[in-house]
Design an enzyme around this catalytic site. Structure first.
Site, PDB file in Angstrom:
ATOM      1  CB  SER A 142      -0.901   0.000   1.243  1.00  0.00           C
ATOM      2  OG  SER A 142      -1.484   1.259   1.454  1.00  0.00           O
ATOM      3  CE1 TYR A 167      -4.293  -2.119   4.818  1.00  0.00           C
ATOM      4  CE2 TYR A 167      -3.588   0.103   4.218  1.00  0.00           C
ATOM      5  CZ  TYR A 167      -3.982  -1.168   3.849  1.00  0.00           C
ATOM      6  OH  TYR A 167      -4.054  -1.506   2.528  1.00  0.00           O
TER       7      TYR A 167
END
Length: 332
Positions: A142, A167
């Site tokens: 990501s 995350y």
């Protein structure tokens, strides 16, 4: 090829499985169908692949009624035994791991879920590939790994040691784990750092869906950091084309790439394009920056262009129009 795609009830995994099947590959889809967001959308994606909700049984592969070369199995990646059993049954040529617990803000409230899904789950995939001779593995990282980096565009050579959400930390951990397994066990592993993917069948917790829903229901939209934000919005078809190129041409050892549009758009400009596509002006509530968020993202994709002839060529106005058309039809 026979390809395992994890996360096929999710946004990107669904689109990848569908495209691979259209290209004639054998695809085994996997998902745990969790309730992080509306499961009806997840089941609707699966039905597009010929997997009917009433046929799904935990840990039992079922065949698509639409694509002869597609099977699906509901498995949680954290279940090492179930993952190993699946690899025992199938002789995968390649694995694309897109399953993960997504969402930056959700990680502030449910941290344990991210460790279970994104760390333990990814370890189980790495171990299964190692013990079953699957050397062609790609996985989703990501843009959030860039954290507090201020130098843009983001390059894969930039330091990624300052994540600002759990995350992001789990995605950085995935990259380190993948590098280790590639080095120790001669796996060919390619990581892709995704940048704000949007399009039909998208995630309802992402800005396009949140804004579209609010505008169409005459509700105000929340504009964080008072609108002083930009994102490298990337249309889903461009992402899928890049993924397929990576699967077709596995890395030698370990590689990491950005996969984005290389053209950041200011948030207020994005909202204006969405308003024009819908035909309604949005009422805006301007708010401070949220915890765990960043002001701007901008992907340097030159390496992916050079190594895989990646070509993100969907204009935002075109992608948003396609998205809005789908959204109105699906939620009617």
């Amino acid at each position: 090829m026979k390809i395992l795609v994890t996360g096929t009830a999710g946004f990107i995994g669904f689109h990848l499985a569908k495209k691979l099947l259209e290209l004639g590959h054998d695809v085994v889809g996997l998902d745990n169908i969790n309730d992080y967001y509306d499961v009806h959308l997840k089941y609707a994606r699966l039905e597009e692949l010929g997997i009917m909700q009433n046929a799904i049984i935990e840990n039992k592969p079922i065949h698509s009624n639409k694509y002869p070369k597609h099977t699906f199995v509901k498995i949680d990646l954290s279940d090492a035994s179930a993952i190993n059993n699946l690899f025992d049954m199938e002789n995968f040529d390649a694995v694309c791991n897109l399953a993960a617990q997504a969402g930056v803000r959700y990680s502030l409230e449910n941290p344990h879920t991210y460790i279970t899904s994104n760390i333990v789950g990814f370890l189980n995939i790495l171990e299964a590939c190692r013990h079953h001779g699957v050397t062609n593995l790609c996985y989703a990282s990501s843009s959030s790994v860039y954290g507090l980096n201020t130098s843009q565009p983001f390059k894969t050579t930039d330091k990624t040691d300052t994540p600002i959400s759990l995350y992001a930390a789990t995605k950085k951990s995935n990259e380190l784990m993948a590098h280790t397994y590639a080095h120790l066990y001669r796996l060919n592993v390619t990581g892709l750092r995704f940048f704000t993917v949007y399009g039909p069948w998208g995630r309802p917790d992402m800005a396009p869906m949140l804004f579209a829903d609010a505008i169409l229901h005459n509700k105000p939209i929340k504009v964080f950091n008072h609108g002083d934000m930009s994102r490298d919005f990337t249309y889903i078809d461009d992402v899928i084309n890049g993924l397929i190129k990576v699967i077709d041409k596995p890395s030698h050892g370990y590689s990491i790439y950005n996969i984005g549009n290389n053209a950041p758009v200011k948030l207020l400009n994005f909202i204006e394009i969405l308003e024009n596509a819908i035909g309604t002006k949005a009422e805006k509530i301007f708010l401070p920056m949220q915890d765990g968020d960043v002001t701007s993202t901008h992907a340097d994709v030159e390496d992916l262009i050079k190594d895989f002839q990646y070509k993100p060529d969907t204009k935002l106005i075109d992608g948003i129009n396609i998205f809005v058309t789908w959204y109105k039809r699906f939620y009617s």
